[in-house]
Scaffold this active site. Sequence first.
Site, mmCIF file in Angstrom:
data_model
loop_
_atom_site.group_PDB
_atom_site.id
_atom_site.type_symbol
_atom_site.label_atom_id
_atom_site.label_comp_id
_atom_site.label_asym_id
_atom_site.label_seq_id
_atom_site.Cartn_x
_atom_site.Cartn_y
_atom_site.Cartn_z
ATOM 1 C CE LYS A 84 0.678 66.765 33.845
ATOM 2 N NZ LYS A 84 1.549 66.329 32.741
ATOM 3 C CG ASP A 117 1.750 69.141 30.438
ATOM 4 O OD1 ASP A 117 1.867 69.025 29.051
ATOM 5 O OD2 ASP A 117 2.350 68.404 31.123
ATOM 6 C CD GLU A 173 5.093 70.748 29.855
ATOM 7 O OE1 GLU A 173 5.393 69.580 30.128
ATOM 8 O OE2 GLU A 173 5.026 71.596 30.858
ATOM 9 C CG ASP A 222 7.480 67.277 28.324
ATOM 10 O OD1 ASP A 222 8.715 66.688 28.306
ATOM 11 O OD2 ASP A 222 6.881 67.033 29.177
ATOM 12 C CE LYS A 254 8.605 65.773 32.700
ATOM 13 N NZ LYS A 254 7.901 66.526 31.537
#
Length: 358
Positions: A125, A155, A181, A209, A233
Amino acid sequence: MPTAAAATHADPLGIHAGHLPDLDELLAGAHVVSLPMRVKFRGILQREALLLRGPLGWGEFCPFPEYADAEASRWLASALEAGWQGFPAPLRDSIPVNATVPAVPAGRVPEILARFGRVDAVKVKVAERGQILDDDAARVSAVRDALPDAAIRVDANGGWDVAEAVEALTRLAGVGLEYAEQPVADIAGLAEVRRRLRAAGVPVLIAADESVRKEDDPLKVARAGAADLIVVKVAPLGGVRRALDIVAQAGLPAVVSSALDTSVGIRAGLALAAALPELPYACGLGTVSLLGADVTRDSLLPDDGAIRLRDVHADAELLAAHAAAPERRDWWLDRLRRVHAVLAQGAAADVPHGKMLK
């Protein structure tokens, strides 16, 4: 059983009029839990989820509190698919997964990685509010030092603007990045970041995403040429079958990820990863390692860089031990009632997904 295409077009969430389980049936099998996090993730230290027991197994309804009822209806559709329809036939029985490193200080990276065991890929992250690029660079470098041969993806959750993203990814590319991402929030920005990196010869792929799961049209990012791959997801897209159809129509490589789920929710992610015709990247389905507790005694955790496909059964003692406070249970049950009504209205009208879920 409807095909994937039918679940997206004729019946957007796979919920046919007359086939939506009664609300009373859902309430009778509902359990609300609050699970401690090992480390703050997405700004929370407790993860709440509502679990539903259906005739074919367990489903998980756990949209984050800020999601409106219309968006949350996709999550409920996913839970109903798991418990009342079941999953498509798998093509593989073992799913490679990445470790996930939250926006922790670089010194905590070895501790976080140790919880995942051996892995071949790590998602880090970055762009955390209140932190700077030096923090991101130190965290990514610490991962590279710990795992010299691992694939590293970052991400940003849309936390940079275009100029910041280009600067950051140019710098972070020095450690070797598999992809970045959602470096910026919007599709036009993704396309511009991708164009600038290519023009500068920076070898970082762009993954979308939020620009897939939070758009009225999840295929817009592919049409815009704004990404090299997509992150999917299950719950935010409305279930495994709908996610399969989106991947097929997008025509881009896909990474299956989770939304900080219990093992019940991870089981749905594994079902998607197992059913995809191709699975070129390790999946972000190892996040139960970030929880301090689970709802099953056979948690879906990585073993030697992968999770074996298997069914999950919530344990009655664990459901009781981690039951949410009465006021939080009431909050979730009220939410279930409202979101069920959204699904009922959409199933009766049989309207396109984008229109129903705006």
